[in-house]
Write a protein that holds these residues in place. Structure first.
Motif, PDB file in Angstrom:
ATOM      1  N   ILE A  92      32.945 -41.667  72.612  1.00 26.37           N
ATOM      2  CA  ILE A  92      31.856 -42.499  72.920  1.00 26.37           C
ATOM      3  C   ILE A  92      31.902 -43.245  74.194  1.00 26.37           C
ATOM      4  CG2 ILE A  92      30.430 -44.451  72.077  1.00 26.37           C
ATOM      5  CD1 ILE A  92      30.757 -42.436  69.789  1.00 26.37           C
ATOM      6  N   GLU A  93      30.830 -42.992  74.854  1.00 20.23           N
ATOM      7  CA  GLU A  93      30.708 -43.677  76.126  1.00 20.23           C
ATOM      8  C   GLU A  93      29.488 -44.474  76.130  1.00 20.23           C
ATOM      9  OE1 GLU A  93      31.485 -41.312  79.443  1.00 20.23           O
ATOM     10  OE2 GLU A  93      30.940 -42.746  80.803  1.00 20.23           O
ATOM     11  N   GLU A  94      29.630 -45.549  76.171  1.00 23.04           N
ATOM     12  CA  GLU A  94      28.715 -46.594  76.225  1.00 23.04           C
ATOM     13  C   GLU A  94      28.390 -47.631  77.154  1.00 23.04           C
ATOM     14  OE1 GLU A  94      29.149 -48.557  72.429  1.00 23.04           O
ATOM     15  OE2 GLU A  94      26.867 -49.154  72.224  1.00 23.04           O
ATOM     16  N   ARG A  95      27.793 -47.741  78.253  1.00 26.97           N
ATOM     17  CA  ARG A  95      27.731 -48.595  79.462  1.00 26.97           C
ATOM     18  C   ARG A  95      28.980 -48.701  79.862  1.00 26.97           C
ATOM     19  NH1 ARG A  95      23.740 -53.165  76.463  1.00 26.97           N
ATOM     20  NH2 ARG A  95      22.051 -51.691  75.922  1.00 26.97           N
ATOM     21  N   GLY A  96      29.713 -47.895  80.404  1.00 18.34           N
ATOM     22  CA  GLY A  96      30.975 -47.673  81.027  1.00 18.34           C
ATOM     23  C   GLY A  96      32.016 -48.098  80.040  1.00 18.34           C
ATOM     24  N   ARG A  97      31.965 -48.126  78.858  1.00 14.61           N
ATOM     25  CA  ARG A  97      33.021 -48.655  77.769  1.00 14.61           C
ATOM     26  C   ARG A  97      33.248 -47.263  76.988  1.00 14.61           C
ATOM     27  NH1 ARG A  97      31.007 -51.091  73.065  1.00 14.61           N
ATOM     28  NH2 ARG A  97      32.647 -51.388  71.377  1.00 14.61           N
ATOM     29  N   LYS A  98      34.510 -47.161  77.251  1.00 14.90           N
ATOM     30  CA  LYS A  98      34.848 -45.544  76.417  1.00 14.90           C
ATOM     31  C   LYS A  98      35.869 -45.788  75.231  1.00 14.90           C
ATOM     32  CE  LYS A  98      34.688 -42.689  80.561  1.00 14.90           C
ATOM     33  NZ  LYS A  98      35.180 -41.674  81.444  1.00 14.90           N
ATOM     34  N   TYR A  99      35.598 -45.283  74.220  1.00 15.47           N
ATOM     35  CA  TYR A  99      36.669 -45.228  73.186  1.00 15.47           C
ATOM     36  C   TYR A  99      36.415 -43.883  72.277  1.00 15.47           C
ATOM     37  CZ  TYR A  99      32.163 -47.295  70.774  1.00 15.47           C
ATOM     38  OH  TYR A  99      31.300 -47.488  70.236  1.00 15.47           O
ATOM     39  N   ASP A 100      37.246 -43.757  71.266  1.00 13.28           N
ATOM     40  CA  ASP A 100      37.125 -42.670  70.386  1.00 13.28           C
ATOM     41  C   ASP A 100      37.638 -42.929  68.983  1.00 13.28           C
ATOM     42  OD1 ASP A 100      39.678 -41.976  71.898  1.00 13.28           O
ATOM     43  OD2 ASP A 100      40.095 -41.098  70.136  1.00 13.28           O
ATOM     44  N   GLY A 101      37.260 -42.214  67.900  1.00 11.08           N
ATOM     45  CA  GLY A 101      37.727 -42.448  66.683  1.00 11.08           C
ATOM     46  C   GLY A 101      37.007 -41.317  65.839  1.00 11.08           C
ATOM     47  N   ILE A 102      37.215 -41.610  64.670  1.00 10.67           N
ATOM     48  CA  ILE A 102      36.721 -40.414  63.573  1.00 10.67           C
ATOM     49  C   ILE A 102      35.217 -41.024  63.205  1.00 10.67           C
ATOM     50  CG2 ILE A 102      36.911 -39.366  61.316  1.00 10.67           C
ATOM     51  CD1 ILE A 102      39.018 -38.760  63.439  1.00 10.67           C
ATOM     52  N   ALA A 103      34.277 -40.206  63.151  1.00 11.87           N
ATOM     53  CA  ALA A 103      32.933 -40.540  62.651  1.00 11.87           C
ATOM     54  C   ALA A 103      32.651 -40.644  61.271  1.00 11.87           C
ATOM     55  CB  ALA A 103      31.977 -39.493  63.488  1.00 11.87           C
ATOM     56  N   GLU A 104      32.359 -41.623  60.734  1.00 16.68           N
ATOM     57  CA  GLU A 104      32.490 -41.678  59.147  1.00 16.68           C
ATOM     58  C   GLU A 104      30.749 -41.674  58.928  1.00 16.68           C
ATOM     59  OE1 GLU A 104      34.594 -45.208  58.195  1.00 16.68           O
ATOM     60  OE2 GLU A 104      36.245 -43.904  58.394  1.00 16.68           O
ATOM     61  N   GLY A 105      29.991 -41.176  59.565  1.00 19.65           N
ATOM     62  CA  GLY A 105      28.594 -40.991  59.417  1.00 19.65           C
ATOM     63  C   GLY A 105      27.711 -42.268  59.617  1.00 19.65           C
ATOM     64  N   ILE A 106      26.544 -42.086  59.250  1.00 18.17           N
ATOM     65  CA  ILE A 106      25.844 -43.397  59.530  1.00 18.17           C
ATOM     66  C   ILE A 106      25.688 -44.477  58.427  1.00 18.17           C
ATOM     67  CG2 ILE A 106      24.087 -41.874  61.032  1.00 18.17           C
ATOM     68  CD1 ILE A 106      22.228 -41.999  58.510  1.00 18.17           C
ATOM     69  N   ASP A 107      25.350 -45.577  58.816  1.00 21.40           N
ATOM     70  CA  ASP A 107      25.094 -46.551  57.758  1.00 21.40           C
ATOM     71  C   ASP A 107      23.564 -46.634  57.309  1.00 21.40           C
ATOM     72  OD1 ASP A 107      23.809 -47.926  59.815  1.00 21.40           O
ATOM     73  OD2 ASP A 107      25.324 -49.501  60.251  1.00 21.40           O
ATOM     74  N   ARG A 108      23.068 -47.746  56.624  1.00 21.56           N
ATOM     75  CA  ARG A 108      21.757 -47.647  56.070  1.00 21.56           C
ATOM     76  C   ARG A 108      20.687 -48.010  57.205  1.00 21.56           C
ATOM     77  NH1 ARG A 108      21.637 -51.700  51.376  1.00 21.56           N
ATOM     78  NH2 ARG A 108      23.240 -50.322  50.765  1.00 21.56           N
ATOM     79  N   GLU A 109      21.415 -48.399  58.541  1.00 22.28           N
ATOM     80  CA  GLU A 109      20.243 -48.647  59.625  1.00 22.28           C
ATOM     81  C   GLU A 109      20.415 -47.534  60.521  1.00 22.28           C
ATOM     82  OE1 GLU A 109      18.598 -51.666  59.812  1.00 22.28           O
ATOM     83  OE2 GLU A 109      19.387 -52.338  57.849  1.00 22.28           O
ATOM     84  N   GLY A 110      21.114 -46.458  60.241  1.00 21.63           N
ATOM     85  CA  GLY A 110      21.219 -45.318  61.054  1.00 21.63           C
ATOM     86  C   GLY A 110      22.009 -45.441  62.336  1.00 21.63           C
ATOM     87  N   CYS A 111      22.992 -46.262  62.157  1.00 24.92           N
ATOM     88  CA  CYS A 111      23.941 -46.427  63.234  1.00 24.92           C
ATOM     89  C   CYS A 111      24.994 -45.703  62.739  1.00 24.92           C
ATOM     90  CB  CYS A 111      24.561 -47.931  63.211  1.00 24.92           C
ATOM     91  SG  CYS A 111      23.289 -49.109  64.009  1.00 24.92           S
ATOM     92  N   LEU A 112      25.730 -44.938  63.865  1.00 29.31           N
ATOM     93  CA  LEU A 112      26.976 -44.200  63.432  1.00 29.31           C
ATOM     94  C   LEU A 112      28.051 -45.122  63.470  1.00 29.31           C
ATOM     95  CD1 LEU A 112      27.832 -41.246  63.469  1.00 29.31           C
ATOM     96  CD2 LEU A 112      28.431 -41.346  65.963  1.00 29.31           C
ATOM     97  N   LEU A 113      28.820 -44.983  62.215  1.00 29.45           N
ATOM     98  CA  LEU A 113      30.061 -45.688  62.127  1.00 29.45           C
ATOM     99  C   LEU A 113      31.329 -44.873  62.713  1.00 29.45           C
ATOM    100  CD1 LEU A 113      29.440 -47.029  58.543  1.00 29.45           C
ATOM    101  CD2 LEU A 113      28.901 -48.204  60.723  1.00 29.45           C
ATOM    102  N   VAL A 114      31.987 -45.399  63.589  1.00 30.12           N
ATOM    103  CA  VAL A 114      33.061 -44.589  64.189  1.00 30.12           C
ATOM    104  C   VAL A 114      34.489 -45.489  63.934  1.00 30.12           C
ATOM    105  CG1 VAL A 114      34.398 -43.904  66.194  1.00 30.12           C
ATOM    106  CG2 VAL A 114      31.755 -43.565  65.873  1.00 30.12           C
ATOM    107  N   ARG A 115      35.437 -44.844  63.143  1.00 28.27           N
ATOM    108  CA  ARG A 115      36.513 -45.533  62.901  1.00 28.27           C
ATOM    109  C   ARG A 115      37.655 -45.307  64.060  1.00 28.27           C
ATOM    110  NH1 ARG A 115      38.854 -48.109  58.553  1.00 28.27           N
ATOM    111  NH2 ARG A 115      37.213 -47.653  57.417  1.00 28.27           N
ATOM    112  N   ARG A 116      38.128 -46.368  64.700  1.00 31.95           N
ATOM    113  CA  ARG A 116      38.874 -45.970  65.890  1.00 31.95           C
ATOM    114  C   ARG A 116      40.348 -45.973  65.232  1.00 31.95           C
ATOM    115  NH1 ARG A 116      37.535 -50.593  70.354  1.00 31.95           N
ATOM    116  NH2 ARG A 116      39.286 -51.460  69.105  1.00 31.95           N
ATOM    117  N   ASP A 117      41.406 -45.513  66.102  1.00 31.54           N
ATOM    118  CA  ASP A 117      42.647 -45.226  65.662  1.00 31.54           C
ATOM    119  C   ASP A 117      43.411 -46.468  65.346  1.00 31.54           C
ATOM    120  OD1 ASP A 117      42.223 -42.854  66.073  1.00 31.54           O
ATOM    121  OD2 ASP A 117      43.552 -42.541  67.854  1.00 31.54           O
ATOM    122  N   ASP A 118      42.848 -47.756  65.759  1.00 33.48           N
ATOM    123  CA  ASP A 118      43.505 -48.983  65.294  1.00 33.48           C
ATOM    124  C   ASP A 118      42.917 -49.627  64.005  1.00 33.48           C
ATOM    125  OD1 ASP A 118      40.975 -50.043  65.650  1.00 33.48           O
ATOM    126  OD2 ASP A 118      41.644 -51.124  67.656  1.00 33.48           O
TER     127      ASP A 118
END
Lengths: 325, 325
Positions: free
Chosen positions: A279-305
């Motif tokens: 994921i790259e969002e306004r200069g902020r980068k991170y990664d993780g496992i995509a766990e699908g969307i929530d009821r608002e349509g946001c993507l849930l990403v579980r980071r390694d921590d």
């Protein structure tokens, strides 16, 4: 009348007598005969046999209002069809019609767009004859901040119409439909609203159906149903499939004003599901496992921590291990 | 040129010589003379003394582009003024101009509206000559769900312009300006957007300035600055005051994209602050002490059980112990 005659021809495998058409539509034999000639000119192949009547042998790949009206079986989506051979963009026309009071479910379709648009004013290649360029006008009684979820509802309907014909397509969150990492459909949602009240929503859908090749600058990222499968598809049937499915999903969305009834099905269609995403969002980068969307349509990403990040759509780049997806 | 001559006249207490005007504006004596006659016809009282020049003695209560341009000292708000004697509604015109590409800060003003609108299509009484009917076009680079806060920013600017002239006005959350429990100003914010991107925001502001009486059906709930004070006010000066203050508050809003820099000042203007309020929201009723707005513009209400409820604006009724307020 042309749409109704076409519908009669479509609904019978056998011949339809001229007399029957005259009675049902309350028109003269001459009027029926004229329409048959018009249809033939548009590319419909109609067999006429004396004492038996007319039979529809083959239909051309048209997306006219008559063609669509003759096969649509929805209760509100596309009940009014506005077709033009050429439009600047179907979203623009839909917005103008909306300001003039056009109703919920109005469909705008064009054979080509001279300035089709993607998100944030990006260009959308919309050549004549090969794709579906359409916009659906909606008037949902929900809060404006909920409207963005309709984009995901539309993506599901398009996915279903494509995947019932060819294999290998997926949804890339939030609303791209991709085949082999290339975009086959784009969706542009636009809204006119007051802070707590939606005037209208226009969902523009562009699907590359029978496109054989793309301009050089997008050839690497664009696909069509044809380039992916080698087959050709009737666009009118695609459109009606999308509308029929959209109507069902939309009504389920409206029950709760969110995606709680649809998120499970959406996640099944999601290419990133259970995959590592970057994921790259306004200069902020991170990664993780995509766990699908929530009821608002946001993507849930579980980071390694272990922390789960809720990614909101927008100017965010989501990439998988294989690059684009 | 008319606006520039008016500005020259305004900026000098003494006489301005015709020669000076010709040099500054690079026009002929005849041209200056013609403009002076036009201004006189519009109601400007201009004294002309041989060998001394022109002096502005009195100005009429106009809200034309020339009048506004001659007194505006903003950096972007109202830099382009579109004035029409009659419009269906200033918001409607502002939206059309926005679609055509009009810039951030464009101001639309009308002497009267034939179908002025309040929230959710309610009628807004906009007779000729007595009120301010205007719309500001904004193109903020913020998320669409933040735009509703701009209504509160505008309410603060209007409050400041009114309260610097007469006493007793307050803000009724979220954006009504009231005097003695009656509405003196209404604000209608409309937006065109994509889910994560604002095309434009139009803030319509209606202020009852010199209105002497109201139609029977709204007489009990409407007030004007005149009915509240017995005085008359120059509308052009009100407009420029609103724009100048709005510009400052807007820029402070944009620093954080929320009201954190403004909420304290907003709360000072809030009639309900520290008072018991009765809330009715989708059939749900409760009451408590209003503790002002939070940084998102929601009203915080502390119920008697200690729980603080965050009230979101919309179809919610907020009443104080004295009824309407």
């Amino acid at each position: 009348m042309k749409g109704r005659i076409l519908k009669c021809l479509r609904e019978t495998d056998d011949y339809v007598s001229g007399q029957q058409l005259c009675q049902e539509l309350k028109v003269s034999r001459t009027a029926v005969w004229k329409v048959m000639n018009q249809l033939k000119e548009e590319g419909y192949m109609i067999e006429a046999v004396k004492n038996r009547g007319y039979r529809l042998v083959r239909t051309p790949d048209l997306v006219t209002a008559d063609e669509l009206n003759s096969i649509l079986k929805t209760s509100w989506a596309g009940k009014t069809v506005i077709y033009e051979e050429k439009l600047v963009s179907t979203n623009q026309t839909a917005k103008v019609l909306a300001e003039q009071g056009a109703g919920h479910g109005t469909l705008v379709v064009a054979e080509r767009q001279t300035a089709g648009k993607g998100r944030r004013g990006r260009e959308w290649h919309s050549p004549k004859g090969s794709g579906i360029w359409m916009s659906i006008l909606l008037r949902p009684d929900i809060r404006p901040d909920k409207a963005s979820m309709l984009t995901l509802v539309a993506a599901m309907a398009v996915y279903d119409a494509i995947s019932s014909r060819i294999q290998g397509c997926s949804i890339k969150w939030p609303n791209d439909i991709i085949i082999d990492g290339r975009k086959v459909c784009g969706i542009l949602t636009e809204m006119s609203s007051e802070p707590d009240h939606i005037h209208y929503v226009v969902i523009g859908i562009g699907i590359n159906v029978n496109t054989e090749d793309f301009p050089e600058d997008i050839a690497g990222v664009a696909a069509s149903m044809h380039t992916a499968s080698g087959q050709y598809f009737k666009r009118s049937e695609m459109i009606t499939d999308v509308l029929q499915t959209f109507e069902i999903y939309y009504d389920r969305f409206m029950e709760t004003s969110d995606l709680s009834e649809l998120m499970e099905e959406y996640n099944k269609r999601l290419i990133n599901y259970g995959q590592r995403v970057y994921i790259e969002e306004r200069g902020r980068k991170y990664d993780g496992i995509a766990e699908g969307i929530d009821r608002e349509g946001c993507l849930l990403v579980r980071r390694d921590d272990g922390m789960v990040v809720q990614v909101i759509s927008g100017e965010v780049s989501v990439r998988g291990v294989l690059g684009y997806v």
